[in-house]
Every structure is written in C-alpha cells, then in structure tokens.
Write a protein that holds these residues in place. Structure first.
Motif, PDB file in Angstrom:
ATOM      1  N   GLU A  96      40.236  43.475  26.304  1.00  0.00           N
ATOM      2  CA  GLU A  96      40.390  42.797  27.596  1.00  0.00           C
ATOM      3  C   GLU A  96      40.145  43.746  28.758  1.00  0.00           C
ATOM      4  O   GLU A  96      40.641  44.871  28.761  1.00  0.00           O
ATOM      5  N   LEU A  97      39.397  43.261  29.716  1.00  0.00           N
ATOM      6  CA  LEU A  97      39.130  44.039  30.930  1.00  0.00           C
ATOM      7  C   LEU A  97      39.911  43.395  32.075  1.00  0.00           C
ATOM      8  O   LEU A  97      39.976  42.170  32.177  1.00  0.00           O
ATOM      9  N   SER A  98      40.477  44.247  32.900  1.00  0.00           N
ATOM     10  CA  SER A  98      41.281  43.744  34.017  1.00  0.00           C
ATOM     11  C   SER A  98      40.888  44.523  35.266  1.00  0.00           C
ATOM     12  O   SER A  98      40.062  45.437  35.196  1.00  0.00           O
ATOM     13  N   TRP A  99      41.524  44.237  36.374  1.00  0.00           N
ATOM     14  CA  TRP A  99      41.231  45.019  37.574  1.00  0.00           C
ATOM     15  C   TRP A  99      41.614  46.486  37.381  1.00  0.00           C
ATOM     16  O   TRP A  99      41.046  47.366  37.997  1.00  0.00           O
ATOM     17  N   ALA A 100      42.585  46.717  36.499  1.00  0.00           N
ATOM     18  CA  ALA A 100      43.059  48.092  36.330  1.00  0.00           C
ATOM     19  C   ALA A 100      42.233  48.879  35.324  1.00  0.00           C
ATOM     20  O   ALA A 100      42.266  50.106  35.306  1.00  0.00           O
TER      21      ALA A 100
END
Ligand code: GCB
Length: 593
Positions: free
Chosen positions: A139-143
C-alpha cells in the motif's frame, strides 16, 4: 554506517533461501488478526522468490491486489552453526514487511528497495527447522516513499500513484540466513583519494565485543599492498591502479578481528575501487578527468518476474549497454539490487544512485486531466511524515551503497514539485543529510520542466543540474523543428543561470516496435530515432551538458493509462530486449562508428 552483506569468509557462512515459498493474498487483512504466521499458510499457492507476484498468476485479482501478501517457507538451520550468531536478511521486501520466525515477530521494515536483517540466534536451534513467515504490504500512502492514494470503488480497493511504472510488489531480491561469530565486524566503510600515482584508502570498522581490528589491502592479483591496525586509518597505495570508467579495477580490503593471542575472530572482505569524484565549474570530474555520461535511465522490470532480480537479465542488460556504448546509468526510480552495483563496480560502469522518491508532484497530474489535486506539500499530502520516511530512505541508500566506486552521485528524488518555499523546506534537510553522511559525492535531483532555470526552488541546493526533458514528445509533439530551438534555449538558460554541469537525465519518445513512417510520426521507430538525434545535436552545441541519459533503456510496465500502450514504450530496446531502430543509431554515436 554500511550494513554488511552476507558473505562466505573464513568466519562466516551463508545459506540462500531463494526458491518456491508458499504464498497467499490477504485482501481483507485477516491474517494479522488471525495469526497466519502460527501455522502453515492455509489455501496457499507456490510463489517464486525473488520475483514480483503480480504477473506470475494470470488473474487481475493478483496483479492489482492491494494490501497484504503472505510468504512462508521452512528452513533447516545447519547443525554446524552451533555457537554462531545467526542472522536472517531480506535484500528487499516491497514496500514494507513484518517477519516472524515460528511464532515470534522478529523484524519490521518500511521501504521497498533497501535491505533489512535481524539476529535470530535465540529463535533457532542448529540442526532443527524453523518456519519463516513474511507479510509484505504494497500500500502506498501520502507518507510512503513513493507516495500514493487508495480509492474505494464498486470493485473494491484500488491503488493510485503518481509515478509512471507499475507498483510491483513482493520479495524482489534474495533472502539469506547467515552466520557471524558472536564477536564480529558490524560495518566497514571506505573513502578513497588520489594524489598523482598514489592512492589513499581511508577505512573505518565497527565491531561488537573485544577484539583487535586489522586490515590488509590486496590488489587484483591478491598481492598485499598495504596493511594497518586499529578501527580507523588511512592506507597508502603507491603506484595505484585507479578505478575508472571502463576500467573496473578493484582492490580487496580484508578487515579482521583478532583475540589477545592473535587468533582470527572474524573476517570480512570489502572490494575497493580507488577513485575520486568532483564537480568543478561546469565539469564533472572522475579522477580529475572530465567525464561525459552516456547511457540510460533504467528500470528493474521484465516480463513475468516484474521487479524480481535475475542474474541472467542483469548480465544481458549490461552486455546490451556495452554493445550500444553506454558508460553509465541512473537507478531510476529506486535503489537497485546490490548485485547490479557490484557488477557496475567490476566493469567500470558509472552509476547515479536514486532513492525511491518519485511522484512527489501533484501539479503534474493536471497533464493527466486531474484538476482536483491539493498542493504537493501540506501536512495532508507530502508532509513531515513523508519527509521522515524520505530521510530514512536517504540514510539507508547511503549506508548500503557508499562503498561502491561505481556510484558517483546521489539523486534524492525524481521530478519533485520544486516550486516555492514549501519545496525548499521539504528538501533542504534531505540534501543536508546526504552531504553529512557522505561529503565525498555530489548530490542532486532530477528537475521537471515546470520548474524553470529562474523559478526552480531546489536547483541551488544541488551540485549538478539534472533535467528530464521531453521537447518533441510532451511539448511540441511531433514537431522537431520547434522542439530543437526550445531545448537549446532552455539548456543555455540553465548553464547561464547556474554555472553547474548539466546532465539531461531523461529525454526520449515512445516507439511501438515495428511501427514505421516516412514523415515525422510520433510512436514510430523513425520518429524516436530522429528525436534522439535532435537532442544529440543540441547537446553537442552546449558545453555545460556533461551527460545524456536516454529514457529509457527498455520498455517497461506501467499502470493502465490512455497514454500508455501496454506500458511505457520509450525503451530503445523492447521489454524483451530487442533493439528498436534507435538502438542502432545510438550505437553509432556512442561507439563512434
Ligand atoms: C518522466 C518520469 C518517468 C516517466 C517519463 C515518461 O519524466 O521521470 O518516470 O516514465 O517521464 O515517459 O513520461
């Protein structure tokens, strides 16, 4: 300080855990609650390690899976390892992982392209077996680095991201079990210098326990050329054979620990290339000589295995680079497998080493028709959480790669939003960290066209200007007559304004292999060739240009998009490494045929 790679030495032994592991996707994230590591994975299929899992199974649910994926294997620990310290190491797990040995959680790591390891001596019994379970999360997130966002659709969760290559995941590189003695060397780092015909190798050793460190430096024939005692020191190498582009000459530094009676306690061998790197005015110097970069932005990408490391593919790619006359490449857009840098070291190939920071630019999404994006740098988007992970990514990259002579520069990000004070506030600490950890190499980033010579807020932080430019493709599409003067004017503006060397770190055009046209027609092999030739004419007229890295070495997979035909087709080789017409034209230039 560098984390030492597993090696066989008089005091160390390793066992590779590559092969078929059992595997299960977990879209609901049930396994962490249910404790899937406690038993054999249920409903599992077999999955090769190393490889991305996405293209192994002909099923979109696997290819586009978002969330956890579980890997498991059973390992026998050699009986002769009694009394040794036993370490489990993952060369990479993309993008993050948690590891269990039998029932015990032993390791966790964030970041998909750098290694991590853990001492598992207390969890294993030499002669017995243990269950190794890994949950890999994509999963890719803003962080995360790189960032991304998830969306809930009628079809379930989807992962969106702002970079132009497929979000492959899994155990992409080798997994090792290895030993060190209880008292052991924990890191070896080297910096080298040249003064006329004399080389210097400054070394630093870190260790556990009480033992006396020593080092011996041997040349490529195994002849001892210098030695020293103590954890730090500088070795002098008379009549040095420098490491140089095209001449991957390596010495070997054997670091060892000895007990009070002089017995060997631990031994670790580090290859060393003696060379210097320096930016002077608009020149890039290696060993004091101007160096001109000819090569590519690459990817770790291939059919079936995705980003899984493969020696056959690696050697083939290097042979093709040799065939075409390339002397360098950039590890776009993440740190590559360490085998790749070792090969570059041995063969005198020059490397620009990049972090996984790509797609940190929300302005660019306008190009894709998205008008609903917030500003790039806010606490809700690319903010302090991202910056923390990014700083860690810089540290892990430099720790891992600082001893490689092939690596001549750090690239902290690809095409970030470089406008305004927010960009500066975000990036200044990253440049500072890279310089603090490694004062010996220049630091840069690649600039995107929206940030011009007079508006880019980051270029003065960089030692060298790297620009990715697509005149004739995204701008002045199909019109080389307009593209040529526009490119030249811009490069001259960079040179005038900044007085630094310029590498054109990306330029190119998509071409569908087999598509031909008499007149300039984007997507044809001829247009790709003519566009690249146009760039080369311009480079030859602008003195400050010290490098040309074509985008890309080979066609590669991307997420689905209407501007992508089964992936990005800017390769001069196809994805299965056949030359397009441009490859022959470039070969004539680079090999001066
Ligand atoms: C870029 C990016 C690269 C893309 C390329 C393209 O500027 O750095 O990741 O693949 O353009 O082909 O659009």
């Amino acid at each position: 300080m560098p984390m030492l790679r597993p090696q066989d030495s008089p005091t160390r032994e390793r066992k590779c855990l590559n092969g078929l592991w059992t595997f299960r996707l977990d879209p609901e994230g049930a396994g962490r609650t249910a404790g899937w590591w406690r038993a054999k994975l249920d409903q599992a299929r077999e999955m090769p390690v190393p490889a991305s899992y996405n293209d192994i199974v002909p099923d979109l649910a696997v290819r586009d899976h978002v969330g956890d994926a579980w890997y498991q294997t059973t390992v026998r620990v050699p009986r002769r390892w009694t009394g040794e310290r036993i370490v489990l190491r993952f060369d990479a797990a993309t993008h993050r992982a948690v590891v269990w040995v039998d029932d015990a959680a032993v390791a966790e790591h964030e970041g998909g392209y750098t290694p991590f390891e853990v001492d598992i001596t207390d969890h294993v019994r030499p002669g017995g077996t243990v269950r190794v379970t890994v949950v890999v999360n994509n999963e890719l997130s803003w962080a995360s680095v790189p960032p991304g966002i998830q969306q809930q659709t009628a079809n379930g969760r989807t992962q969106n991201y702002f970079h132009d290559f497929f979000n492959y995941a899994g155990l992409h590189r080798s997994v090792w079990l290895y030993t060190t003695p209880p008292t052991h060397i924990t890191s070896v780092s080297v910096d080298t210098g040249l003064d006329g015909g004399t080389g210097t190798v400054r070394y630093a050793i870190q260790q556990t326990g009480n033992a006396e460190p020593r080092v011996i430096l041997r040349d490529a024939d195994g002849v001892q050329v210098a030695e020293s005692e103590g954890a730090e020191g500088t070795l002098t190498v008379p009549d040095v054979h420098p490491w140089a582009p095209g001449d991957g000459y390596l010495y070997e530094l054997e670091a060892s620990l000895h007990d009070a009676d002089g017995n060997l306690v631990d031994s670790y061998t580090q290859p060393v290339g003696v060379r210097t790197v320096q930016v002077r005015g608009t020149e890039f110097l290696i060993n004091g000589e101007p160096f001109y970069f000819r090569g590519f932005g690459k990817h770790e990408d291939a059919p079936i295995r995705g980003k899984g490391h493969d020696d056959a593919l690696m050697v083939h790619d290097f042979e093709l680079m040799e065939w075409i006359g390339a002397n360098s490449f950039r590890t776009a857009h993440y740190p590559y497998a360490e085998e790749v840098l070792d090969y570059a070291d041995r063969h005198g190939i020059v490397v620009i080493d990049e972090t996984a920071a790509v797609g940190m630019n929300l302005r660019v999404l306008v190009t894709y028709g998205r008008t609903d994006m917030p500003p790039t740098y806010t606490e809700q988007t690319i903010g302090s959480a991202t910056q923390r992970n990014h700083l860690q990514a810089v540290r892990e990259l430099i720790d891992r790669d600082r001893n490689h002579p092939s690596v001549v520069m750090w690239c902290v990000a690809n095409e970030p939003d470089a406008s305004g004070q927010e960009a500066r506030d975000y990036f200044a600490p990253l440049f500072a960290e890279a310089r603090k950890l490694d004062p010996t190499r220049p630091v840069g980033f690649t600039n995107m066209i929206a940030d011009r010579p007079d508006t880019c807020a980051l270029s003065d932080l960089a030692d060298i200007i790297m620009v990715n430019r697509y005149y004739g493709w995204y701008a002045h599409t199909g019109d080389l007559a307009l593209a040529e003067p526009a490119l030249e004017a811009e490069l001259r503006a960079w040179a005038d304004r900044h007085g630094k060397p310029i590498i054109v770190s990306e330029y190119g055009a998509d071409a569908i292999a087999g598509l031909h046209a008499v007149v300039d027609t984007p997507w044809s092999e001829e247009y790709q060739t003519r566009l690249l030739e146009m760039y080369h004419r311009v480079f030859d007229r602008v003195d400050a240009v010290v490098g040309e890295h074509i985008w890309n070495f080979a066609d590669f997979a991307t997420q689905t998009a209407i501007i992508r035909v089964d992936g990005n087709k800017k390769g001069v080789f196809t994805r299965d490494r056949r030359p397009k017409a441009a490859a022959h034209a470039i070969r004539r230039r680079w090999r001066k045929i």
